[in-house]
Design an enzyme around this catalytic site. Structure first.
Site, mmCIF file in Angstrom:
data_model
loop_
_atom_site.group_PDB
_atom_site.id
_atom_site.type_symbol
_atom_site.label_atom_id
_atom_site.label_comp_id
_atom_site.label_asym_id
_atom_site.label_seq_id
_atom_site.Cartn_x
_atom_site.Cartn_y
_atom_site.Cartn_z
ATOM 1 N N ASP A 194 0.858 -1.185 0.000
ATOM 2 C CA ASP A 194 0.000 0.000 0.000
ATOM 3 C C ASP A 194 0.891 1.231 0.000
ATOM 4 O O ASP A 194 1.787 1.358 0.840
ATOM 5 C CB ASP A 194 -0.916 0.014 1.229
ATOM 6 C CG ASP A 194 -1.757 1.268 1.294
ATOM 7 O OD1 ASP A 194 -2.643 1.435 0.428
ATOM 8 O OD2 ASP A 194 -1.519 2.101 2.190
ATOM 9 N N GLU A 278 -1.556 -1.607 -6.056
ATOM 10 C CA GLU A 278 -2.759 -0.941 -6.551
ATOM 11 C C GLU A 278 -2.466 -0.314 -7.907
ATOM 12 O O GLU A 278 -1.386 0.239 -8.118
ATOM 13 C CB GLU A 278 -3.214 0.145 -5.577
ATOM 14 C CG GLU A 278 -3.742 -0.365 -4.262
ATOM 15 C CD GLU A 278 -4.096 0.774 -3.326
ATOM 16 O OE1 GLU A 278 -5.283 0.926 -3.007
ATOM 17 O OE2 GLU A 278 -3.186 1.504 -2.927
ATOM 18 N N CYS A 345 -13.035 -4.179 5.233
ATOM 19 C CA CYS A 345 -12.585 -4.977 6.373
ATOM 20 C C CYS A 345 -12.239 -6.376 5.897
ATOM 21 O O CYS A 345 -13.068 -7.051 5.261
ATOM 22 C CB CYS A 345 -13.685 -5.028 7.431
ATOM 23 S SG CYS A 345 -13.252 -6.036 8.870
ATOM 24 N N CYS A 348 -14.566 -9.195 7.919
ATOM 25 C CA CYS A 348 -15.963 -9.481 7.597
ATOM 26 C C CYS A 348 -16.363 -9.030 6.206
ATOM 27 O O CYS A 348 -17.470 -9.334 5.752
ATOM 28 C CB CYS A 348 -16.897 -8.840 8.628
ATOM 29 S SG CYS A 348 -16.924 -7.020 8.586
ATOM 30 N N CYS A 364 -13.479 -1.545 12.069
ATOM 31 C CA CYS A 364 -14.695 -1.879 11.325
ATOM 32 C C CYS A 364 -15.928 -1.562 12.164
ATOM 33 O O CYS A 364 -16.023 -1.982 13.333
ATOM 34 C CB CYS A 364 -14.668 -3.351 10.925
ATOM 35 S SG CYS A 364 -16.129 -3.886 10.002
ATOM 36 N N CYS A 367 -17.980 -5.265 12.606
ATOM 37 C CA CYS A 367 -17.536 -6.360 13.476
ATOM 38 C C CYS A 367 -16.552 -5.911 14.557
ATOM 39 O O CYS A 367 -16.202 -6.705 15.424
ATOM 40 C CB CYS A 367 -16.890 -7.462 12.638
ATOM 41 S SG CYS A 367 -15.324 -6.981 11.858
ATOM 42 N N ASP A 374 -2.765 1.394 7.350
ATOM 43 C CA ASP A 374 -1.980 1.173 6.126
ATOM 44 C C ASP A 374 -1.621 -0.300 5.956
ATOM 45 O O ASP A 374 -1.663 -0.841 4.839
ATOM 46 C CB ASP A 374 -0.720 2.028 6.160
ATOM 47 C CG ASP A 374 -1.030 3.513 6.049
ATOM 48 O OD1 ASP A 374 -2.061 3.840 5.432
ATOM 49 O OD2 ASP A 374 -0.248 4.333 6.570
#
Length: 431
Positions: A194, A278, A345, A348, A364, A367, A374
């Protein structure tokens, strides 16, 4: 397998050689700009009279006539002038291929550079470089002193003389044939990366690498140099020296940034088999928000500051380094969609902007799963990469090894009590 690699060495020209460098660079810039003007403004007339488009060959054939109009061009090696027109043709090819914008005129302030494209016309020893006009014949400008700090592998195809700030460099483009790297055996080592502003490079194994190049102190230094340049009278020697000081400072910053990214990218390629990034559109992300008089932009200064931070981290350069180094090593770089990677997340699968509480904290809202923001995003990028490889038809054995590797080597992120496990997806191991 044939690979192309460049080596950059510092050269130490004399005063006379520096003047010759600037003269050759200026003549190449003139030929390039004249060729661009001809292709931009006169192609219709040329097509009507000659019955064909203006191209690289036709422009090179016009060089003798151009030398008659500008006698000083006769003092410059012909191959360098021809190479300038070849570079122009390459710029047009890149534009029509959609990989670059329309060619622009070269400016003196952009720096000096020229290329010797014929290997028969230059030679290299441990400490000296011989090229046309420099050490090839008696009475020329003499051989060029060069410091080779490492061994050159392969045959040298071209030599480019470049001025970077106050220093001169020789860039050697080499070509060599090597054995194709063997496919990785056993479990594949996969890492997700990332790229950010606060943490330039975050890995899915929990490491945070890189740092900003332009610190507050160095930005203040650049601001003082720019102010000193603005106060000088245009055309004066003081202004020229102030411009040289500013250019030298910026060149050193660029070298520091590039050196750091080289070290990080080399380490990542050596220690992993699949690298997931990415697919960021950096050019779109760093566009100005100024707008136009009819539709002025909003928060222009804030956007300019963000653009400066993104460009300082060298995201695009880092991605290019990973790509060609991975190709040399037989590794693979996978690019995945970047949308909501920092909001999803991995425990979940819930996607919400509220999941990113702060720059460094992910929590999150569905959950309660918490993690470093990061590193969590890098984990999600890694999972998307595995899913993409499976969708592309990765062999069953390789996919099994990949899934086993991820499940065995994935760093477990602490999940608070009551948090749900990640939903199982075909071909994607739970994280």
């Amino acid at each position: 397998m044939k690979i192309t690699q460049s080596y950059r060495f510092r050269i130490y020209p004399t005063k006379a050689q520096e003047e010759a460098f600037r003269q050759i660079s200026g003549c190449c810039r003139l030929v390039y700009n004249l060729g661009l003007e001809q292709r931009r403004d006169h192609w219709r007339r040329y097509l009507r009279i000659e019955g064909r488009q203006i191209g690289q060959v036709s422009q090179i054939n016009e060089l003798p006539a151009l030398k008659q109009a500008f006698p000083f061009l006769k003092e410059v090696p012909s191959h360098c002038l021809q190479q300038a027109l070849k570079d122009l043709d390459r710029a047009y090819q890149n534009f029509f291929a959609g990989t670059a914008s329309y060619p622009t005129f070269r400016r003196k302030v952009d720096g000096d550079s020229f290329r010797f494209p014929d290997p028969k016309q230059f030679s290299l020893t441990k400490s000296w470089l011989h090229t046309p006009k420099f050490g090839r014949r008696k009475g020329d400008n003499g051989k060029i002193r060069i410091v080779r700090h490492r061994r050159v592998k392969g045959s040298v195809k071209t030599v480019t003389i470049i001025r970077d700030g106050r220093h001169w460099y020789a860039s050697l483009a080499t070509e060599r044939v090597v054995e194709a790297p063997a496919a990785p055996a056993g479990d594949l080592r996969v890492v997700g990366i990332d790229r950010g502003v606060t943490n330039p490079i975050a890995l899915s194994d929990g490491r945070l690498l890189g740092r900003q190049t332009e610190t507050a102190r160095r930005r203040a230094r650049a601001r003082r140099l720019q102010q000193a340049l603005a106060r000088k009278k245009k055309g004066s020697a003081n202004r020229r020296r102030a411009a040289e000081r500013l250019a030298a400072f910026k060149a050193r910053e660029a070298r520091r940034r590039k050196d750091r990214l080289h070290q990080i990218s080399s380490e990542i390629v050596k220690s992993h088999d699949v690298i997931v990034l990415e697919d960021l559109k950096i050019a779109n992300m760093t566009r100005s928000a100024r707008g136009c008089p009819e539709a002025p932009g909003r928060m222009v200064r804030q956007k300019a500051g963000l653009n400066r931070e993104i460009l300082d981290r060298g995201w695009g350069m880092f991605g290019e380094m990973l790509s060609y180094k991975a190709a040399w090593a037989g590794k693979r770089v996978v690019r995945v969609r970047p949308h909501d990677s920092s909001r999803t997340c991995i425990a979940c699968g819930h996607v919400a902007a509220e999941n990113r509480k702060t720059q460094a904290r992910f929590c999150c809202v569905a959950c309660g799963h918490e993690a470093h923001a990061d590193i969590h995003a890098a984990q999600e990028i890694r999972r998307r990469g595995v899913a993409q490889l499976t969708a592309e038809g990765l062999s069953a054995s390789a996919c099994g090894e990949l899934c086993t590797s991820i499940s065995a080597k994935q760093e477990q992120i602490p999940v608070p009590p009551g948090a749900r496990s990640a939903p199982s997806q075909p071909g994607v191991p739970p994280l």
